[in-house]
Design an enzyme around this catalytic site. Sequence first.
Site, short mmCIF file in Angstrom:
data_model
loop_
_atom_site.label_atom_id
_atom_site.label_comp_id
_atom_site.label_asym_id
_atom_site.label_seq_id
_atom_site.Cartn_x
_atom_site.Cartn_y
_atom_site.Cartn_z
N GLY A 56 0.83 -1.20 0.00
CA GLY A 56 0.00 0.00 0.00
C GLY A 56 0.87 1.25 0.00
O GLY A 56 2.05 1.19 0.35
N CYS A 83 5.29 -6.18 1.83
CA CYS A 83 5.66 -4.77 1.86
C CYS A 83 4.90 -4.04 2.99
O CYS A 83 5.18 -4.25 4.16
CB CYS A 83 5.44 -4.12 0.50
SG CYS A 83 6.31 -2.55 0.30
N TYR A 84 3.91 -3.22 2.66
CA TYR A 84 3.11 -2.57 3.70
C TYR A 84 2.50 -3.61 4.63
O TYR A 84 2.39 -3.41 5.84
CB TYR A 84 2.00 -1.73 3.06
CG TYR A 84 1.08 -1.04 4.05
CD1 TYR A 84 1.35 0.25 4.50
CD2 TYR A 84 -0.07 -1.68 4.53
CE1 TYR A 84 0.52 0.89 5.42
CE2 TYR A 84 -0.90 -1.05 5.44
CZ TYR A 84 -0.61 0.22 5.89
OH TYR A 84 -1.44 0.84 6.80
N HIS A 165 8.49 -7.73 -3.26
CA HIS A 165 7.23 -8.10 -3.93
C HIS A 165 7.42 -9.41 -4.71
O HIS A 165 7.89 -9.39 -5.86
CB HIS A 165 6.78 -6.98 -4.87
CG HIS A 165 6.26 -5.77 -4.16
ND1 HIS A 165 4.95 -5.65 -3.76
CD2 HIS A 165 6.89 -4.64 -3.75
CE1 HIS A 165 4.77 -4.50 -3.14
NE2 HIS A 165 5.94 -3.86 -3.11
N GLU A 167 5.21 -11.11 -6.10
CA GLU A 167 4.20 -11.24 -7.17
C GLU A 167 4.63 -10.64 -8.50
O GLU A 167 4.02 -10.94 -9.53
CB GLU A 167 2.88 -10.61 -6.71
CG GLU A 167 2.87 -9.09 -6.62
CD GLU A 167 3.34 -8.54 -5.29
OE1 GLU A 167 2.97 -7.41 -4.95
OE2 GLU A 167 4.09 -9.26 -4.58
N SER A 220 -21.30 -10.72 -27.87
CA SER A 220 -20.58 -9.61 -28.52
C SER A 220 -19.72 -10.09 -29.67
O SER A 220 -19.21 -9.29 -30.44
CB SER A 220 -19.69 -8.91 -27.49
OG SER A 220 -18.65 -9.78 -27.07
N GLY A 221 -19.50 -11.42 -29.74
CA GLY A 221 -18.58 -11.95 -30.75
C GLY A 221 -17.21 -12.22 -30.15
O GLY A 221 -16.37 -12.84 -30.78
N GLY A 222 -16.99 -11.76 -28.92
CA GLY A 222 -15.70 -11.95 -28.27
C GLY A 222 -15.63 -13.22 -27.45
O GLY A 222 -16.60 -13.97 -27.32
N VAL A 223 -14.46 -13.45 -26.86
CA VAL A 223 -14.21 -14.67 -26.10
C VAL A 223 -15.10 -14.76 -24.86
O VAL A 223 -15.70 -15.80 -24.58
CB VAL A 223 -12.72 -14.74 -25.68
CG1 VAL A 223 -12.47 -15.93 -24.77
CG2 VAL A 223 -11.83 -14.83 -26.91
N ASP A 224 -15.21 -13.66 -24.11
CA ASP A 224 -15.87 -13.69 -22.81
C ASP A 224 -17.34 -14.11 -22.90
O ASP A 224 -17.78 -15.04 -22.23
CB ASP A 224 -15.76 -12.33 -22.13
CG ASP A 224 -14.34 -11.80 -22.13
OD1 ASP A 224 -13.41 -12.63 -22.10
OD2 ASP A 224 -14.17 -10.57 -22.20
N SER A 225 -18.10 -13.40 -23.74
CA SER A 225 -19.53 -13.73 -23.85
C SER A 225 -19.73 -15.09 -24.49
O SER A 225 -20.68 -15.81 -24.16
CB SER A 225 -20.27 -12.64 -24.64
OG SER A 225 -19.78 -12.54 -25.96
N LYS A 366 -8.78 -12.84 -18.01
CA LYS A 366 -8.98 -13.24 -19.41
C LYS A 366 -8.34 -14.60 -19.72
O LYS A 366 -8.97 -15.44 -20.38
CB LYS A 366 -8.40 -12.16 -20.34
CG LYS A 366 -8.44 -12.52 -21.82
CD LYS A 366 -9.85 -12.49 -22.38
CE LYS A 366 -10.26 -11.06 -22.65
NZ LYS A 366 -11.53 -10.99 -23.41
#
Length: 510
Positions: A56, A83-84, A165, A167, A220-225, A366
């Site tokens: 933070g 860290c914080y 860190h 990560e 929508s034509g995309g991957v997610d939907s 994603k």
Amino acid sequence: MTQERGFIILDFGSQLTQLIARRLRELHFYSEIHPYNFDLEKIRAAKPYGIILSGGPKSVYEKEAPLREVKALLEISPVLGICYGMQLMAHTLGGEVKSASHREYGYNQVLWSENIFRLPSKQKVWMSHGDVVMTVPPGFTIIAESESGHAAVMKSERAMGVQFHPEVAHTENGLDFLNGFCKEFCQAPATWQGQHIVKQLQDRVRSQVGDKDHVLVGLSGGVDSSVVATLLTKTLGAQRVHCVFVNNGLLRQNEYVEVLNHYQQIGLNVKGVDATSEFLSELKGVNDPELKRKAIGRVFIEVFEKQLSVELPIRWLGQGTLYPDVIESFSFHGGPSQTIKSHHNVGGLPDRMKLGLVEPVRELFKDEVRALGKELGLPETMLGRHPFPGPGLAIRIIGEVTAEALRIVREADAIFISKLREHKLYNQIWQAFCVLLPVKTVGVQGDGRTYDQVLALRAVTSSDGMTADWYGFNFEFLREVSGEITNKVKGVNRVVYDITSKPPGTIEWE
């Protein structure tokens, strides 16, 4: 926890908090992010294998620093402070934290005095802090120091604190450290993968959607939907999942017909709706990107509303909302966080629709959605597509959306993407597209003076869309693309390439 038992990450305002969650999921440990002051009883009820305190921007001894007692957390699960988070642990458990005389930013080397998780005795790490733990709390020992002699890692029977860190990619063996903490220190099983994720999401959908309820899904034509529609269809059956693919007039060249056919081929119960005139009418005269997004979201809802049938018990609207969409639209740590941009699929529905939202991938990134799609049997041609925003080409036209501007962007985009495929670069890039700028410049074409528009090319690499870097094309490729666009796309006489990473920019321009 909304999915299953895993790890709780308490967010103290770090820009890297989302990355902690990503890394744990890469290691197959489920994780959720919650505000730093998340209710203790809810944490207790979740029975997490471990609790992680994020970094933070504040100092723990500042008046307005976000604080919470770590002792109560340790009574529930092992705790890792980053860290914080390490400084908070020291501050609340009886240690001492002070401003450092030598601040440590960027690369540093940690020298371990105790061998844990089979890490090297000298580890190259990434640090970003101005405070240090001067005295560790009772029961803790320092097991690693930085080059400056500061406490870099402290450990007790139930807790660990690291000043670096783990990560971030810059920290060598960072994933090994996180894996060791989860698997060895917390004794957590690595179950967040493949078939297990599908089962968890299907169980969640079944518990949310009634046995006889129907779901309307906006494609929508995309991957997610596409993944959400497939998941819902496999879970509830095609008779109960009604998909609508809307032509909003903002799609890419030939996309409406091609994608609609593809949806039908994979077995979705899909209906195509051409609402071009409605969307373009609503966008007329609109220049502000936020107003564009809100207008598009509003018309999408109106179009879907017209698809509701009194003959069918449609009670739910399915959406492909992702974790990054939610993060960019709302504050995740309960504080005064600035909204980066609105997402057309994030937020509530009008009360008159009387529909609940079912968003099974809302807590996924994603790449996790792509892995989910693969597990569900979707073809690589669909899963490997570059992300395409819900507002479509409207946010790739800076300024008012007109038929002429859409023509230019569509033609240029088709050339750019075809060249990427021709040169076998498409799969090396996370997202690539063209942006039409509200700028005209003087040019010379066909021995005559022109005064036409400027087009920007954008191509980035990323793993989850949270951060991104611009792709380093060779100059010959850029020369080829620029030449073909300026020769074939009427109205463009200048092409530029965007070399901005995220941050400080976003991937899309609007």
